[in-house]
Design an enzyme around this catalytic site. Sequence first.
Site, mmCIF file in Angstrom:
data_model
loop_
_atom_site.group_PDB
_atom_site.id
_atom_site.type_symbol
_atom_site.label_atom_id
_atom_site.label_comp_id
_atom_site.label_asym_id
_atom_site.label_seq_id
_atom_site.Cartn_x
_atom_site.Cartn_y
_atom_site.Cartn_z
ATOM 1 N N GLU A 36 49.880 -12.492 66.495
ATOM 2 C CA GLU A 36 50.807 -13.517 66.012
ATOM 3 C C GLU A 36 50.480 -14.823 66.716
ATOM 4 O O GLU A 36 50.444 -14.872 67.948
ATOM 5 C CB GLU A 36 52.260 -13.150 66.334
ATOM 6 C CG GLU A 36 52.872 -12.140 65.417
ATOM 7 C CD GLU A 36 54.355 -11.968 65.708
ATOM 8 O OE1 GLU A 36 54.931 -12.794 66.452
ATOM 9 O OE2 GLU A 36 54.931 -11.000 65.207
ATOM 10 N N ASP A 47 63.866 -18.571 69.597
ATOM 11 C CA ASP A 47 63.087 -18.146 70.754
ATOM 12 C C ASP A 47 63.852 -18.360 72.051
ATOM 13 O O ASP A 47 64.671 -19.267 72.165
ATOM 14 C CB ASP A 47 61.767 -18.913 70.804
ATOM 15 C CG ASP A 47 60.858 -18.556 69.651
ATOM 16 O OD1 ASP A 47 60.395 -17.404 69.619
ATOM 17 O OD2 ASP A 47 60.623 -19.408 68.770
#
Length: 251
Positions: A36, A47
């Site tokens: 990724e 995040d």
Amino acid sequence: MFEKGSLIPYLTAGDPSVEKTLEFLLAVEEFAGLIELGIPFSDPMADGKTIQESHYRALRNGFKLDDTFRILREFRRHSSTPVILMTYYNPVFRTGVKKFLGEAKASGADGILVVDLPVSHAGEFLDAAKEEGLKTVFLAAPNTPDERLREIDKASTGFVYLISLYGTTGARDRLPETAFEFVRRARKICNNKLAVGFGVSRREQVEELLKAGADGVVVGSALIELISRSENPVEELRRKVAELSGYSRAL
């Protein structure tokens, strides 16, 4: 997109530089079933602190969207390991969905995950991705109802990304039992392969998630933290990913 038992390392493009990101990719590709590659964004709301700071570092250093495609094109000269781009919708929208996906495909991306794009609003994106031959990946959380999970599975052509925890990303010492319950539930519903992320930092966790029914396990924050504090990040990153992937593939 990846073999069962794969480790899926996450890296933020441009942290700390374009050149280093390429070195990191080449360091981990041997041990990764898929990689990724995160596209830096100014408001990475999904995040945790570690990955947020990696986005900010890249942007402070002048990182641009085109640098992502440049990194990937160079990586493709050396490796065929599958790569999905992980992004927020804003860069896609600003560039234009078709143009963004066209550039992603031309640079060598295999698929794309748009963190904040729900399936219900993804019609244009899905059509354009299919036209470009890019795999689509959508997120599902522990509180996602079964029917919604079926919709996510249907829209995903690469795999379904299971968020193992509520909240934002970040390494944890232990994963709650609800994470494993979610994997087992999703395994009964989804036809796609399942990758599990958010909170994974140790090989024991990788093993536990694979035993619960995951096909792949994503490790991000633990790797980004290692990169940020290491004096020899390329070698330490390679060693860490080798350790994690070796443990997972021994099952």
